[in-house]
Design a protein around this motif. Structure first.
Motif, short mmCIF file in Angstrom:
data_model
loop_
_atom_site.label_atom_id
_atom_site.label_comp_id
_atom_site.label_asym_id
_atom_site.label_seq_id
_atom_site.Cartn_x
_atom_site.Cartn_y
_atom_site.Cartn_z
N UNK A 50 9.26 12.42 -5.62
CA UNK A 50 10.37 11.79 -6.10
C UNK A 50 10.71 10.97 -4.75
N UNK A 51 10.62 11.47 -3.67
CA UNK A 51 11.09 10.79 -2.41
C UNK A 51 9.97 9.61 -2.23
N UNK A 52 8.51 9.95 -2.43
CA UNK A 52 7.71 8.89 -2.25
C UNK A 52 7.87 7.76 -2.94
N UNK A 53 8.32 7.90 -4.39
CA UNK A 53 8.69 7.03 -5.18
C UNK A 53 9.82 6.01 -5.05
N UNK A 54 11.09 6.75 -4.41
CA UNK A 54 12.14 6.43 -3.99
C UNK A 54 11.76 5.42 -2.56
N UNK A 55 11.13 5.89 -1.89
CA UNK A 55 10.59 4.91 -0.54
C UNK A 55 10.05 3.64 -1.02
#
Length: 85
Positions: free
Chosen positions: A47-52
């Motif tokens: 999720x954090x990777x996608x958000x970044x």
């Protein structure tokens, strides 16, 4: 006149965390808790990777001149990550 009560009074304390842990052990079993925690951590990482990535795309849309240098550094980071795996 009208007062609203907060849904959460704050972060749960020691006793509340113990009750939550006890309920989790009863629901999932002691053997499945580490697997559940691991999969939750992996999902949070994705999720954090996608958000970044989304934030980078938005930044590129705002400032297209700076997008070329950022994109090349992101590609270099991705290559390094894939080699390490």
């Amino acid at each position: 006149m009208f007062t609203t009560a907060p849904l959460f009074a704050g972060l749960p304390g020691g006793m509340e965390l113990a009750v939550i842990l006890l309920i989790a052990v009863l629901l999932f079993g002691a053997n499945k808790i580490p697997k559940l925690a691991r999969s939750t951590g992996q999902a949070m990482g994705e999720f954090q990777k996608g958000r970044q990535e989304l934030e980078q795309e938005i930044d590129e849309m705002k400032d297209p001149d700076n997008a070329d240098t950022e994109a090349s550094s992101v590609d270099a980071d991705a290559d390094t990550t894939s080699k390490n795996e």
